[in-house]
Enzyme design. Sequence first.
Site, short mmCIF file in Angstrom:
data_model
loop_
_atom_site.label_atom_id
_atom_site.label_comp_id
_atom_site.label_asym_id
_atom_site.label_seq_id
_atom_site.Cartn_x
_atom_site.Cartn_y
_atom_site.Cartn_z
N ILE A 1 0.70 -1.31 -0.15
CA ILE A 1 -0.48 0.25 0.20
C ILE A 1 0.71 1.81 -0.07
CG2 ILE A 1 -0.52 -0.26 2.04
CD1 ILE A 1 -3.32 0.60 1.98
N CYS A 2 0.01 2.42 -1.04
CA CYS A 2 1.35 3.57 -0.25
C CYS A 2 -0.07 4.42 -0.78
CB CYS A 2 2.57 3.42 -1.96
SG CYS A 2 1.00 3.96 -3.24
N ARG A 3 0.42 6.02 -0.41
CA ARG A 3 -0.45 6.54 -0.77
C ARG A 3 -2.14 7.22 -1.57
NH1 ARG A 3 -2.00 11.84 -2.33
NH2 ARG A 3 -2.70 13.48 -1.27
N GLY B 1 -1.50 4.46 -4.60
CA GLY B 1 -1.49 3.29 -5.66
C GLY B 1 -0.75 3.37 -6.53
N MET C 1 -4.25 4.91 0.59
CA MET C 1 -4.46 5.10 1.59
C MET C 1 -5.76 6.21 1.79
SD MET C 1 -2.38 3.84 4.02
CE MET C 1 -2.91 4.55 5.55
#
Length: 59
Positions: A24-26, A28, A53
């Site tokens: 996961i990142c901020r 995608g 996120m």
Amino acid sequence: MNAPLSTLNETELPYAKDEPIYIICRSGSRSAQAARLLNDRGYTEIYDVTGGMIAWEQK
């Protein structure tokens, strides 16, 4: 585990190639790149959290 995309190719992961890994990142975008990179390295159980996120926070 937290690993920046810029160092992920050199990072030795403490997971088996067939063990589930969720990324996961901020937003995608970077997690999708990381998923492709890990898949290229032979990891088979990669799960990219779509939308990152930002999408997770909205639910």
